[in-house]
Design a protein around this motif. Structure first.
Motif, PDB file in Angstrom:
ATOM      1  N   VAL A 114       9.200   2.200  11.979  1.00  0.00           N
ATOM      2  CA  VAL A 114       8.527   0.900  11.924  1.00  0.00           C
ATOM      3  C   VAL A 114       9.439  -0.047  11.181  1.00  0.00           C
ATOM      4  N   ARG A 115       9.666  -1.228  11.759  1.00  0.00           N
ATOM      5  CA  ARG A 115      10.629  -2.157  11.145  1.00  0.00           C
ATOM      6  C   ARG A 115      10.126  -2.597   9.772  1.00  0.00           C
ATOM      7  N   GLN A 116      11.078  -2.895   8.903  1.00  0.00           N
ATOM      8  CA  GLN A 116      10.723  -3.273   7.538  1.00  0.00           C
ATOM      9  C   GLN A 116      11.277  -4.652   7.244  1.00  0.00           C
ATOM     10  N   ARG A 117      10.720  -5.254   6.204  1.00  0.00           N
ATOM     11  CA  ARG A 117      11.184  -6.588   5.835  1.00  0.00           C
ATOM     12  C   ARG A 117      11.284  -6.652   4.320  1.00  0.00           C
ATOM     13  N   ALA A 118      12.396  -7.206   3.844  1.00  0.00           N
ATOM     14  CA  ALA A 118      12.541  -7.390   2.402  1.00  0.00           C
ATOM     15  C   ALA A 118      11.671  -8.572   2.008  1.00  0.00           C
ATOM     16  N   GLU A 119      10.740  -8.326   1.086  1.00  0.00           N
ATOM     17  CA  GLU A 119       9.873  -9.411   0.648  1.00  0.00           C
ATOM     18  C   GLU A 119      10.494 -10.055  -0.575  1.00  0.00           C
ATOM     19  N   LEU A 120      10.832 -11.334  -0.476  1.00  0.00           N
ATOM     20  CA  LEU A 120      11.437 -12.033  -1.602  1.00  0.00           C
ATOM     21  C   LEU A 120      10.382 -12.929  -2.244  1.00  0.00           C
ATOM     22  N   ALA A 121      10.484 -13.086  -3.536  1.00  0.00           N
ATOM     23  CA  ALA A 121       9.528 -13.950  -4.224  1.00  0.00           C
ATOM     24  C   ALA A 121      10.245 -14.722  -5.320  1.00  0.00           C
ATOM     25  N   SER A 157      10.456  -8.489  -4.149  1.00  0.00           N
ATOM     26  CA  SER A 157       9.138  -8.061  -4.615  1.00  0.00           C
ATOM     27  C   SER A 157       8.667  -6.810  -3.893  1.00  0.00           C
ATOM     28  N   GLY A 158       9.338  -6.428  -2.842  1.00  0.00           N
ATOM     29  CA  GLY A 158       8.921  -5.206  -2.145  1.00  0.00           C
ATOM     30  C   GLY A 158       9.509  -5.152  -0.750  1.00  0.00           C
ATOM     31  N   THR A 159       9.202  -4.074  -0.054  1.00  0.00           N
ATOM     32  CA  THR A 159       9.657  -3.921   1.320  1.00  0.00           C
ATOM     33  C   THR A 159       8.434  -3.635   2.190  1.00  0.00           C
ATOM     34  N   SER A 160       8.099  -4.564   3.092  1.00  0.00           N
ATOM     35  CA  SER A 160       6.903  -4.365   3.920  1.00  0.00           C
ATOM     36  C   SER A 160       7.235  -3.529   5.138  1.00  0.00           C
ATOM     37  N   ARG A 161       6.230  -2.795   5.551  1.00  0.00           N
ATOM     38  CA  ARG A 161       6.327  -1.991   6.772  1.00  0.00           C
ATOM     39  C   ARG A 161       5.467  -2.733   7.782  1.00  0.00           C
ATOM     40  N   LEU A 162       6.114  -3.261   8.836  1.00  0.00           N
ATOM     41  CA  LEU A 162       5.422  -4.233   9.683  1.00  0.00           C
ATOM     42  C   LEU A 162       4.726  -3.581  10.878  1.00  0.00           C
TER      43      LEU A 162
END
Lengths: 450, 100
Positions: A38-45, A69-74
Protein backbone atom coordinates in the motif's frame (compact mmCIF):
# COMPACT_ATOMS: atom_id res chain seq x y z
CA UNK A 1 12.36 38.22 16.27
CA UNK A 2 14.15 34.98 16.05
CA UNK A 3 17.62 34.20 17.21
CA UNK A 4 20.56 34.38 14.87
CA UNK A 5 21.18 30.67 14.81
CA UNK A 6 17.58 29.43 14.62
CA UNK A 7 17.74 29.78 10.84
CA UNK A 8 20.33 27.01 10.79
CA UNK A 9 18.20 24.52 12.74
CA UNK A 10 15.10 25.46 10.72
CA UNK A 11 16.98 24.77 7.50
CA UNK A 12 18.29 21.48 8.87
CA UNK A 13 14.78 20.36 9.82
CA UNK A 14 13.54 21.27 6.34
CA UNK A 15 16.45 19.35 4.78
CA UNK A 16 15.60 16.31 6.88
CA UNK A 17 11.93 16.50 5.95
CA UNK A 18 12.72 16.74 2.24
CA UNK A 19 15.11 13.82 2.49
CA UNK A 20 12.53 11.74 4.34
CA UNK A 21 10.01 12.57 1.60
CA UNK A 22 12.54 11.35 -0.96
CA UNK A 23 13.00 8.12 1.05
CA UNK A 24 9.26 7.39 1.16
CA UNK A 25 8.89 8.21 -2.53
CA UNK A 26 11.78 5.89 -3.31
CA UNK A 27 10.15 3.15 -1.25
CA UNK A 28 6.86 3.61 -3.15
CA UNK A 29 8.64 3.40 -6.50
CA UNK A 30 10.62 0.29 -5.59
CA UNK A 31 7.47 -1.46 -4.35
CA UNK A 32 5.26 -0.35 -7.25
CA UNK A 33 4.82 -3.98 -8.32
CA UNK A 34 4.98 -5.65 -4.91
CA UNK A 35 1.73 -7.56 -4.28
CA UNK A 36 -0.08 -6.25 -1.21
CA UNK A 37 1.98 -3.06 -0.97
CA UNK A 38 0.00 0.00 0.00
CA UNK A 39 1.51 3.32 -1.03
CA UNK A 40 2.73 5.56 1.75
CA UNK A 41 3.07 9.28 2.16
CA UNK A 42 5.43 11.28 4.32
CA UNK A 43 3.26 13.52 6.47
CA UNK A 44 4.95 16.87 7.05
CA UNK A 45 3.82 19.36 9.64
CA UNK A 46 4.81 22.75 10.91
CA UNK A 47 6.68 22.73 14.16
CA UNK A 48 5.16 24.90 16.82
CA UNK A 49 7.11 26.97 19.30
CA UNK A 50 9.04 24.82 21.75
CA UNK A 51 6.96 24.11 24.83
CA UNK A 52 8.17 24.75 28.35
CA UNK A 53 10.21 27.80 27.38
CA UNK A 54 9.53 30.85 29.56
CA UNK A 55 7.78 33.57 27.58
CA UNK A 56 10.60 36.05 28.03
CA UNK A 57 12.87 33.73 26.06
CA UNK A 58 10.25 32.49 23.70
CA UNK A 59 10.42 33.69 20.15
CA UNK A 60 6.85 33.44 18.84
CA UNK A 61 7.76 33.59 15.21
CA UNK A 62 10.60 31.15 15.33
CA UNK A 63 10.50 27.41 14.77
CA UNK A 64 7.72 27.28 12.19
CA UNK A 65 9.63 24.91 10.00
CA UNK A 66 8.62 21.56 8.51
CA UNK A 67 9.10 18.33 10.35
CA UNK A 68 8.03 14.75 9.69
CA UNK A 69 4.91 13.92 11.68
CA UNK A 70 4.40 10.40 10.38
CA UNK A 71 4.02 8.12 7.41
CA UNK A 72 0.45 7.44 6.24
CA UNK A 73 -0.64 4.21 4.65
CA UNK A 74 -3.05 5.28 1.94
CA UNK A 75 -5.53 2.43 1.76
CA UNK A 76 -9.32 2.61 2.03
CA UNK A 77 -10.37 0.30 4.92
CA UNK A 78 -14.03 0.24 3.82
CA UNK A 79 -13.14 -0.86 0.30
CA UNK A 80 -10.67 -3.38 1.72
CA UNK A 81 -13.42 -4.91 3.81
CA UNK A 82 -15.73 -5.13 0.79
CA UNK A 83 -12.90 -6.66 -1.24
CA UNK A 84 -12.42 -9.34 1.42
CA UNK A 85 -16.11 -10.32 1.42
CA UNK A 86 -16.21 -10.39 -2.41
CA UNK A 87 -13.05 -12.52 -2.41
CA UNK A 88 -14.71 -14.98 -0.04
CA UNK A 89 -17.68 -15.30 -2.39
CA UNK A 90 -15.35 -15.53 -5.37
CA UNK A 91 -13.31 -18.31 -3.78
CA UNK A 92 -16.52 -20.28 -3.24
CA UNK A 93 -17.91 -19.85 -6.75
CA UNK A 94 -14.62 -20.40 -8.59
CA UNK A 95 -13.97 -23.65 -6.73
CA UNK A 96 -17.56 -24.87 -7.23
CA UNK A 97 -17.31 -24.16 -10.94
CA UNK A 98 -13.98 -26.01 -11.17
CA UNK A 99 -15.35 -29.07 -9.34
CA UNK A 100 -18.49 -29.23 -11.49
CA UNK A 101 -16.42 -28.85 -14.67
CA UNK A 102 -14.31 -31.79 -13.50
CA UNK A 103 -17.50 -33.89 -13.13
CA UNK A 104 -18.62 -32.76 -16.58
CA UNK A 105 -15.25 -33.83 -17.98
CA UNK A 106 -16.04 -37.43 -17.07
CA UNK A 107 -18.89 -37.54 -19.60
CA UNK A 108 -17.91 -37.21 -23.23
CA UNK A 109 -21.29 -35.94 -24.41
CA UNK A 110 -22.70 -35.38 -26.92
CA UNK A 111 -20.35 -37.49 -29.02
CA UNK A 112 -20.07 -40.87 -30.65
CA UNK A 113 -17.91 -42.15 -27.75
CA UNK A 114 -20.17 -41.32 -24.83
CA UNK A 115 -22.27 -43.59 -22.68
CA UNK A 116 -25.44 -42.56 -24.56
CA UNK A 117 -24.02 -43.91 -27.81
CA UNK A 118 -22.93 -47.13 -26.05
CA UNK A 119 -26.52 -47.58 -24.84
CA UNK A 120 -27.85 -46.99 -28.37
CA UNK A 121 -25.47 -49.59 -29.79
CA UNK A 122 -26.44 -52.08 -27.08
CA UNK A 123 -30.20 -51.80 -27.82
CA UNK A 124 -29.51 -51.90 -31.55
CA UNK A 125 -27.63 -55.17 -31.26
CA UNK A 126 -30.80 -56.74 -29.81
CA UNK A 127 -32.59 -55.94 -33.08
CA UNK A 128 -29.97 -58.00 -34.93
CA UNK A 129 -30.77 -60.91 -32.60
CA UNK A 130 -34.50 -60.40 -33.23
CA UNK A 131 -33.87 -60.57 -36.98
CA UNK A 132 -31.86 -63.74 -36.66
CA UNK A 133 -32.46 -65.43 -33.27
CA UNK A 134 -30.42 -68.51 -34.12
CA UNK A 135 -27.30 -66.60 -35.16
CA UNK A 136 -24.67 -66.89 -32.42
CA UNK A 137 -22.65 -64.04 -33.99
CA UNK A 138 -25.50 -61.57 -33.35
CA UNK A 139 -25.86 -62.89 -29.79
CA UNK A 140 -22.12 -62.49 -29.23
CA UNK A 141 -22.31 -58.85 -30.32
CA UNK A 142 -24.99 -58.27 -27.63
CA UNK A 143 -22.71 -59.76 -24.98
CA UNK A 144 -19.75 -57.66 -26.13
CA UNK A 145 -21.81 -54.47 -26.14
CA UNK A 146 -23.19 -55.31 -22.69
CA UNK A 147 -19.65 -55.82 -21.39
CA UNK A 148 -18.55 -52.52 -22.96
CA UNK A 149 -21.47 -50.73 -21.34
CA UNK A 150 -20.77 -52.23 -17.92
CA UNK A 151 -17.06 -51.42 -18.30
CA UNK A 152 -17.86 -47.79 -19.15
CA UNK A 153 -20.14 -47.45 -16.13
CA UNK A 154 -17.45 -49.00 -13.87
CA UNK A 155 -14.81 -46.66 -15.29
CA UNK A 156 -16.97 -43.55 -14.82
CA UNK A 157 -17.87 -44.58 -11.26
CA UNK A 158 -14.16 -45.09 -10.54
CA UNK A 159 -13.30 -41.66 -11.96
CA UNK A 160 -16.04 -40.10 -9.82
CA UNK A 161 -14.67 -41.75 -6.70
CA UNK A 162 -11.15 -40.60 -7.62
CA UNK A 163 -12.52 -37.08 -8.05
CA UNK A 164 -14.12 -37.33 -4.60
CA UNK A 165 -10.78 -38.47 -3.17
CA UNK A 166 -8.97 -35.60 -4.89
CA UNK A 167 -11.51 -33.13 -3.51
CA UNK A 168 -10.98 -34.57 -0.02
CA UNK A 169 -7.24 -34.10 -0.47
CA UNK A 170 -7.82 -30.52 -1.59
CA UNK A 171 -9.93 -29.95 1.52
CA UNK A 172 -7.05 -31.16 3.72
CA UNK A 173 -4.59 -28.92 1.85
CA UNK A 174 -6.92 -25.93 2.19
CA UNK A 175 -7.33 -26.55 5.92
CA UNK A 176 -3.54 -26.64 6.27
CA UNK A 177 -3.20 -23.37 4.36
CA UNK A 178 -5.85 -21.73 6.57
CA UNK A 179 -4.09 -22.90 9.71
CA UNK A 180 -0.73 -21.63 8.47
CA UNK A 181 -2.21 -18.24 7.59
CA UNK A 182 -4.05 -18.02 10.94
CA UNK A 183 -0.87 -18.81 12.87
CA UNK A 184 1.10 -16.23 10.89
CA UNK A 185 -1.61 -13.65 11.52
CA UNK A 186 -1.52 -14.31 15.28
CA UNK A 187 2.26 -13.78 15.29
CA UNK A 188 1.86 -10.68 13.16
CA UNK A 189 -0.78 -9.34 15.58
CA UNK A 190 1.77 -9.65 18.34
CA UNK A 191 4.39 -7.73 16.37
CA UNK A 192 1.85 -5.06 15.37
CA UNK A 193 0.69 -4.62 18.98
CA UNK A 194 4.28 -4.25 20.22
CA UNK A 195 5.14 -1.77 17.44
CA UNK A 196 1.95 0.21 18.02
CA UNK A 197 2.69 0.44 21.74
CA UNK A 198 6.20 1.71 21.10
CA UNK A 199 4.99 4.06 18.37
CA UNK A 200 7.20 2.58 15.63
CA UNK A 201 6.25 2.56 12.01
CA UNK A 202 4.42 -0.71 11.32
CA UNK A 203 3.15 -0.02 7.80
CA UNK A 204 4.91 -3.02 6.28
CA UNK A 205 3.45 -5.27 9.00
CA UNK A 206 -0.02 -3.89 8.17
CA UNK A 207 0.60 -4.72 4.47
CA UNK A 208 1.43 -8.29 5.49
CA UNK A 209 -1.65 -8.37 7.72
CA UNK A 210 -3.94 -7.31 4.86
CA UNK A 211 -2.39 -9.87 2.52
CA UNK A 212 -3.04 -12.63 5.08
CA UNK A 213 -6.60 -11.43 5.67
CA UNK A 214 -7.29 -11.49 1.92
CA UNK A 215 -5.79 -14.97 1.76
CA UNK A 216 -8.06 -16.14 4.60
CA UNK A 217 -11.09 -14.64 2.81
CA UNK A 218 -10.26 -16.48 -0.40
CA UNK A 219 -9.67 -19.74 1.42
CA UNK A 220 -12.41 -19.71 4.02
CA UNK A 221 -14.55 -16.58 3.64
CA UNK A 222 -13.29 -15.47 7.05
CA UNK A 223 -14.66 -12.21 8.50
CA UNK A 224 -12.06 -9.77 9.75
CA UNK A 225 -12.30 -6.70 11.92
CA UNK A 226 -9.40 -4.33 12.55
CA UNK A 227 -8.78 -3.18 16.09
CA UNK A 228 -7.64 0.31 17.07
CA UNK A 229 -4.00 -0.74 17.49
CA UNK A 230 -3.94 -2.31 14.03
CA UNK A 231 -4.30 -5.95 15.03
CA UNK A 232 -6.89 -8.06 13.24
CA UNK A 233 -9.60 -10.24 14.77
CA UNK A 234 -10.84 -12.99 12.46
CA UNK A 235 -13.96 -15.14 12.79
CA UNK A 236 -14.86 -18.12 10.62
CA UNK A 237 -18.52 -19.12 10.49
CA UNK A 238 -19.25 -17.41 13.82
CA UNK A 239 -16.27 -19.00 15.59
CA UNK A 240 -13.16 -17.06 16.57
CA UNK A 241 -10.24 -18.03 14.33
CA UNK A 242 -7.67 -15.40 15.28
CA UNK A 243 -8.10 -13.23 18.34
CA UNK A 244 -5.18 -11.02 19.33
CA UNK A 245 -2.18 -13.36 19.48
CA UNK A 246 -4.03 -16.69 19.63
CA UNK A 247 -5.08 -18.69 16.60
CA UNK A 248 -7.60 -21.56 16.73
CA UNK A 249 -7.04 -24.65 14.63
CA UNK A 250 -9.38 -25.43 11.74
CA UNK A 251 -10.08 -29.10 11.20
CA UNK A 252 -12.58 -31.25 9.34
CA UNK A 253 -14.82 -33.43 11.50
CA UNK A 254 -16.92 -36.45 10.64
CA UNK A 255 -19.41 -35.77 7.83
CA UNK A 256 -17.11 -33.04 6.48
CA UNK A 257 -18.06 -30.48 9.11
CA UNK A 258 -15.73 -27.52 9.50
CA UNK A 259 -14.49 -27.34 13.09
CA UNK A 260 -12.82 -24.20 14.43
CA UNK A 261 -10.99 -25.00 17.64
CA UNK A 262 -13.13 -28.14 17.88
CA UNK A 263 -16.49 -26.32 17.61
CA UNK A 264 -18.60 -26.72 14.44
CA UNK A 265 -18.62 -23.49 12.42
CA UNK A 266 -21.59 -22.12 10.50
CA UNK A 267 -21.53 -21.93 6.69
CA UNK A 268 -18.87 -19.38 5.78
CA UNK A 269 -17.75 -19.31 2.16
CA UNK A 270 -14.49 -19.39 0.30
CA UNK A 271 -12.77 -22.40 -1.17
CA UNK A 272 -13.22 -24.37 2.08
CA UNK A 273 -17.04 -24.21 2.05
CA UNK A 274 -17.17 -25.03 -1.65
CA UNK A 275 -15.07 -28.18 -1.16
CA UNK A 276 -17.23 -29.21 1.82
CA UNK A 277 -20.40 -28.68 -0.24
CA UNK A 278 -18.91 -30.64 -3.14
CA UNK A 279 -18.05 -33.55 -0.87
CA UNK A 280 -21.41 -33.49 0.95
CA UNK A 281 -23.83 -32.66 -1.86
CA UNK A 282 -22.57 -32.30 -5.42
CA UNK A 283 -20.39 -35.38 -5.82
CA UNK A 284 -22.70 -37.81 -3.92
CA UNK A 285 -25.62 -36.49 -5.98
CA UNK A 286 -23.91 -37.24 -9.31
CA UNK A 287 -22.63 -40.55 -8.03
CA UNK A 288 -26.22 -41.51 -7.04
CA UNK A 289 -27.54 -40.44 -10.43
CA UNK A 290 -24.96 -42.59 -12.22
CA UNK A 291 -25.96 -45.48 -9.95
CA UNK A 292 -29.59 -44.86 -10.95
CA UNK A 293 -28.59 -45.22 -14.61
CA UNK A 294 -26.85 -48.52 -13.86
CA UNK A 295 -29.80 -49.73 -11.75
CA UNK A 296 -32.30 -48.81 -14.50
CA UNK A 297 -30.17 -50.62 -17.10
CA UNK A 298 -29.88 -53.75 -14.94
CA UNK A 299 -33.54 -53.86 -13.87
CA UNK A 300 -35.11 -53.25 -17.31
CA UNK A 301 -32.77 -55.69 -19.04
CA UNK A 302 -33.01 -58.38 -16.36
CA UNK A 303 -36.82 -58.23 -16.08
CA UNK A 304 -37.14 -58.48 -19.89
CA UNK A 305 -34.79 -61.45 -19.83
CA UNK A 306 -36.74 -63.11 -17.03
CA UNK A 307 -39.89 -62.96 -19.20
CA UNK A 308 -38.18 -64.66 -22.16
CA UNK A 309 -36.62 -68.00 -23.11
CA UNK A 310 -33.13 -68.79 -24.34
CA UNK A 311 -32.16 -70.78 -27.41
CA UNK A 312 -32.55 -74.07 -25.52
CA UNK A 313 -36.05 -73.11 -24.35
CA UNK A 314 -35.16 -72.40 -20.71
CA UNK A 315 -36.35 -69.21 -18.96
CA UNK A 316 -33.76 -66.41 -19.28
CA UNK A 317 -31.51 -65.46 -16.36
CA UNK A 318 -30.34 -61.93 -15.47
CA UNK A 319 -27.95 -60.39 -18.00
CA UNK A 320 -26.45 -57.86 -15.57
CA UNK A 321 -25.41 -58.47 -11.98
CA UNK A 322 -24.91 -55.59 -9.56
CA UNK A 323 -27.09 -52.49 -9.33
CA UNK A 324 -24.56 -49.67 -8.87
CA UNK A 325 -22.34 -48.14 -11.51
CA UNK A 326 -19.25 -49.40 -9.71
CA UNK A 327 -20.42 -53.00 -9.41
CA UNK A 328 -22.47 -53.67 -12.54
CA UNK A 329 -21.11 -56.51 -14.67
CA UNK A 330 -22.30 -59.00 -17.27
CA UNK A 331 -23.51 -62.25 -15.70
CA UNK A 332 -24.01 -64.26 -18.92
CA UNK A 333 -21.05 -65.78 -20.76
CA UNK A 334 -22.80 -68.23 -23.09
CA UNK A 335 -24.47 -66.36 -26.00
CA UNK A 336 -27.15 -69.07 -26.36
CA UNK A 337 -28.31 -68.27 -22.81
CA UNK A 338 -29.61 -64.83 -23.96
CA UNK A 339 -33.40 -64.89 -23.88
CA UNK A 340 -34.69 -63.72 -27.26
CA UNK A 341 -37.81 -65.87 -27.57
CA UNK A 342 -41.15 -64.98 -26.01
CA UNK A 343 -42.39 -68.60 -25.98
CA UNK A 344 -40.92 -71.69 -24.37
CA UNK A 345 -39.79 -74.69 -26.35
CA UNK A 346 -36.45 -73.77 -27.88
CA UNK A 347 -37.84 -72.09 -31.00
CA UNK A 348 -36.49 -69.24 -33.16
CA UNK A 349 -38.97 -66.61 -31.91
CA UNK A 350 -37.38 -63.14 -31.48
CA UNK A 351 -40.15 -61.17 -29.81
CA UNK A 352 -38.30 -60.45 -26.53
CA UNK A 353 -35.20 -59.34 -28.45
CA UNK A 354 -37.38 -57.10 -30.62
CA UNK A 355 -39.03 -55.54 -27.56
CA UNK A 356 -35.60 -54.91 -26.01
CA UNK A 357 -34.32 -53.20 -29.16
CA UNK A 358 -36.84 -50.45 -28.39
CA UNK A 359 -35.83 -49.98 -24.75
CA UNK A 360 -33.80 -46.89 -25.66
CA UNK A 361 -37.05 -44.91 -25.42
CA UNK A 362 -38.41 -46.64 -22.35
CA UNK A 363 -39.77 -44.18 -19.76
CA UNK A 364 -37.66 -44.60 -16.60
CA UNK A 365 -35.14 -46.63 -18.60
CA UNK A 366 -31.37 -46.18 -18.53
CA UNK A 367 -31.30 -43.81 -21.53
CA UNK A 368 -33.90 -41.41 -20.14
CA UNK A 369 -32.27 -41.47 -16.70
CA UNK A 370 -28.89 -40.77 -18.28
CA UNK A 371 -30.26 -37.93 -20.42
CA UNK A 372 -31.87 -36.33 -17.35
CA UNK A 373 -28.57 -36.59 -15.48
CA UNK A 374 -26.55 -35.04 -18.31
CA UNK A 375 -29.18 -32.29 -18.66
CA UNK A 376 -28.96 -31.47 -14.96
CA UNK A 377 -25.16 -31.60 -14.99
CA UNK A 378 -25.04 -29.30 -18.02
CA UNK A 379 -27.38 -26.78 -16.36
CA UNK A 380 -25.42 -26.90 -13.10
CA UNK A 381 -22.05 -26.43 -14.81
CA UNK A 382 -23.34 -23.60 -17.01
CA UNK A 383 -24.95 -21.83 -14.04
CA UNK A 384 -21.87 -22.22 -11.83
CA UNK A 385 -19.69 -20.97 -14.69
CA UNK A 386 -21.85 -17.88 -15.21
CA UNK A 387 -21.99 -17.11 -11.49
CA UNK A 388 -18.21 -17.50 -11.27
CA UNK A 389 -17.69 -15.17 -14.24
CA UNK A 390 -20.00 -12.50 -12.80
CA UNK A 391 -18.39 -12.77 -9.35
CA UNK A 392 -14.94 -12.61 -10.89
CA UNK A 393 -15.76 -9.34 -12.60
CA UNK A 394 -17.30 -7.93 -9.39
CA UNK A 395 -14.19 -8.97 -7.48
CA UNK A 396 -11.91 -7.46 -10.10
CA UNK A 397 -13.79 -4.16 -9.98
CA UNK A 398 -13.59 -4.00 -6.16
CA UNK A 399 -9.90 -4.89 -6.36
CA UNK A 400 -9.42 -2.06 -8.84
CA UNK A 401 -11.24 0.28 -6.46
CA UNK A 402 -8.89 -0.77 -3.64
CA UNK A 403 -5.93 -0.38 -5.99
CA UNK A 404 -7.09 3.10 -6.94
CA UNK A 405 -6.38 4.31 -3.43
CA UNK A 406 -3.58 1.93 -2.45
CA UNK A 407 -1.73 1.47 -5.75
CA UNK A 408 1.47 3.29 -6.60
CA UNK A 409 1.24 5.68 -9.52
CA UNK A 410 4.69 6.14 -11.02
CA UNK A 411 3.73 9.51 -12.50
CA UNK A 412 2.71 10.79 -9.09
CA UNK A 413 5.84 9.45 -7.46
CA UNK A 414 8.07 11.04 -10.11
CA UNK A 415 6.35 14.36 -9.48
CA UNK A 416 6.82 13.95 -5.73
CA UNK A 417 10.47 13.12 -6.33
CA UNK A 418 10.91 16.44 -8.16
CA UNK A 419 9.03 18.33 -5.45
CA UNK A 420 11.16 16.92 -2.64
CA UNK A 421 14.35 17.36 -4.64
CA UNK A 422 13.57 21.02 -5.24
CA UNK A 423 12.62 21.45 -1.55
CA UNK A 424 15.96 19.93 -0.58
CA UNK A 425 17.83 22.25 -2.93
CA UNK A 426 15.94 25.28 -1.68
CA UNK A 427 16.56 24.31 1.96
CA UNK A 428 20.26 23.96 1.21
CA UNK A 429 20.10 27.40 -0.30
CA UNK A 430 18.51 28.73 2.89
CA UNK A 431 21.30 27.10 4.90
CA UNK A 432 23.95 28.71 2.68
CA UNK A 433 22.22 32.07 2.91
CA UNK A 434 21.98 31.92 6.70
CA UNK A 435 25.63 30.89 6.83
CA UNK A 436 26.65 33.81 4.62
CA UNK A 437 24.55 36.16 6.73
CA UNK A 438 26.28 34.95 9.87
CA UNK A 439 29.63 35.23 8.11
CA UNK A 440 28.84 38.83 7.30
CA UNK A 441 27.83 39.40 10.92
CA UNK A 442 30.81 37.65 12.47
CA UNK A 443 33.65 38.43 10.10
CA UNK A 444 32.74 41.63 8.34
CA UNK A 445 30.95 43.80 10.90
CA UNK A 446 32.59 46.11 13.43
CA UNK A 447 35.71 46.42 11.29
CA UNK A 448 35.21 50.03 10.31
CA UNK A 449 38.53 51.80 10.47
CA UNK A 450 40.56 48.59 10.89
CA UNK B 1 -11.18 7.23 -9.74
CA UNK B 2 -7.42 7.32 -9.36
CA UNK B 3 -5.73 5.27 -12.04
CA UNK B 4 -2.34 3.67 -11.50
CA UNK B 5 -0.06 1.61 -13.70
CA UNK B 6 -0.86 -1.55 -11.79
CA UNK B 7 -4.65 -1.07 -12.04
CA UNK B 8 -4.38 -0.52 -15.81
CA UNK B 9 -2.19 -3.59 -15.95
CA UNK B 10 -4.70 -5.70 -14.04
CA UNK B 11 -7.66 -4.55 -16.13
CA UNK B 12 -5.74 -5.29 -19.32
CA UNK B 13 -4.71 -8.75 -18.12
CA UNK B 14 -8.29 -9.57 -17.02
CA UNK B 15 -9.64 -8.56 -20.43
CA UNK B 16 -6.94 -10.52 -22.27
CA UNK B 17 -7.84 -13.54 -20.14
CA UNK B 18 -11.52 -13.19 -21.11
CA UNK B 19 -10.60 -12.89 -24.78
CA UNK B 20 -8.27 -15.88 -24.58
CA UNK B 21 -10.99 -18.02 -23.03
CA UNK B 22 -13.49 -16.99 -25.73
CA UNK B 23 -10.86 -17.69 -28.38
CA UNK B 24 -10.19 -21.12 -26.90
CA UNK B 25 -13.93 -21.91 -26.96
CA UNK B 26 -14.23 -20.86 -30.60
CA UNK B 27 -11.11 -22.79 -31.61
CA UNK B 28 -12.45 -25.87 -29.87
CA UNK B 29 -15.71 -25.50 -31.80
CA UNK B 30 -13.85 -25.06 -35.08
CA UNK B 31 -11.36 -27.89 -34.61
CA UNK B 32 -13.97 -30.36 -33.37
CA UNK B 33 -16.53 -29.24 -35.94
CA UNK B 34 -19.16 -29.31 -33.21
CA UNK B 35 -21.04 -26.43 -31.66
CA UNK B 36 -21.59 -28.34 -28.41
CA UNK B 37 -18.28 -29.79 -27.30
CA UNK B 38 -19.34 -30.23 -23.67
CA UNK B 39 -22.82 -30.41 -22.11
CA UNK B 40 -22.56 -27.00 -20.41
CA UNK B 41 -22.05 -25.26 -23.79
CA UNK B 42 -25.78 -25.64 -24.33
CA UNK B 43 -27.72 -27.65 -21.70
CA UNK B 44 -31.02 -27.92 -23.59
CA UNK B 45 -29.19 -28.50 -26.87
CA UNK B 46 -27.24 -31.36 -25.29
CA UNK B 47 -30.39 -33.15 -24.14
CA UNK B 48 -31.97 -32.63 -27.58
CA UNK B 49 -28.80 -33.93 -29.24
CA UNK B 50 -28.83 -37.03 -27.03
CA UNK B 51 -32.49 -37.71 -27.86
CA UNK B 52 -31.88 -37.15 -31.58
CA UNK B 53 -28.86 -39.45 -31.53
CA UNK B 54 -30.99 -42.14 -29.88
CA UNK B 55 -33.76 -41.69 -32.46
CA UNK B 56 -31.22 -41.65 -35.28
CA UNK B 57 -29.73 -44.91 -34.12
CA UNK B 58 -33.20 -46.42 -33.98
CA UNK B 59 -34.01 -45.15 -37.45
CA UNK B 60 -30.77 -46.69 -38.71
CA UNK B 61 -31.78 -49.98 -37.11
CA UNK B 62 -35.23 -49.79 -38.74
CA UNK B 63 -33.52 -49.24 -42.06
CA UNK B 64 -31.27 -52.26 -41.46
CA UNK B 65 -34.34 -54.29 -40.42
CA UNK B 66 -36.24 -53.35 -43.57
CA UNK B 67 -33.20 -54.20 -45.72
CA UNK B 68 -33.08 -57.54 -43.94
CA UNK B 69 -36.81 -58.05 -44.63
CA UNK B 70 -36.31 -57.09 -48.27
CA UNK B 71 -33.58 -59.71 -48.49
CA UNK B 72 -35.88 -62.30 -47.00
CA UNK B 73 -38.69 -61.31 -49.38
CA UNK B 74 -36.34 -61.66 -52.35
CA UNK B 75 -35.31 -65.11 -51.17
CA UNK B 76 -38.94 -66.11 -50.61
CA UNK B 77 -39.91 -64.63 -53.97
CA UNK B 78 -37.22 -66.56 -55.82
CA UNK B 79 -38.18 -69.74 -53.92
CA UNK B 80 -41.83 -69.27 -54.96
CA UNK B 81 -40.67 -68.55 -58.54
CA UNK B 82 -38.65 -71.71 -58.55
CA UNK B 83 -41.61 -73.71 -57.11
CA UNK B 84 -43.92 -72.35 -59.75
CA UNK B 85 -41.50 -73.10 -62.61
CA UNK B 86 -40.95 -76.59 -61.26
CA UNK B 87 -44.74 -77.10 -61.02
CA UNK B 88 -45.05 -76.00 -64.63
CA UNK B 89 -42.35 -78.47 -65.59
CA UNK B 90 -44.20 -81.23 -63.66
CA UNK B 91 -47.42 -80.30 -65.48
CA UNK B 92 -45.64 -80.37 -68.86
CA UNK B 93 -44.09 -83.77 -68.08
CA UNK B 94 -47.46 -85.15 -66.88
CA UNK B 95 -49.21 -83.91 -70.06
CA UNK B 96 -46.40 -85.38 -72.21
CA UNK B 97 -46.70 -88.68 -70.30
CA UNK B 98 -50.46 -88.84 -70.84
CA UNK B 99 -50.08 -88.07 -74.56
CA UNK B 100 -47.64 -90.92 -75.18
Amino acid sequence: MSGSFSGLTDALSALNSARYGLDVTGQNISNANTPGYVRQRAELAETGPASGVPSMYATPNSGNTATVSGTSRLNDPVVDMRARSEHGRNGYLQTSSTTLSAVEGLYDEPSSNGLAEKLNTFWQSWAAVANNPGDSAARNVVLQNAAGLAGDLNETALSLSRLTQGTGQQLTDTTDQINTAATQLAQLNNAIAVNAASGSNNNSLLDQRDTLLMNLSDLAGAQASIQANGTATVTLGGQSLVSSTTASTVSIGAGNVVLVGGTPAATAGGKLQSLVDSLNTTLPNYSAQLDAVAAALASTTNSAQAGGYDLAGNPGGPLFSGTTAATISVAVTDPTKLAASGTPGGNLDGSVALAMSGYGNLAGGADRTYQTMIGQLATDVARAGQQATVQQSVTTSVDNLAQSSAGVSLDEETTNLLTYQRAYQASSRVLTTVDETLDTLISHTGRVGL
Amino acid sequence: MRVTESSTNRATLANIQLDASRLADLQEQMSSGRQITKPSDNPTGTVTALQLRSQLSQAKQFQANSNDALGWLTTVDSAYGSISSQLEQVRTLVVQGMNT
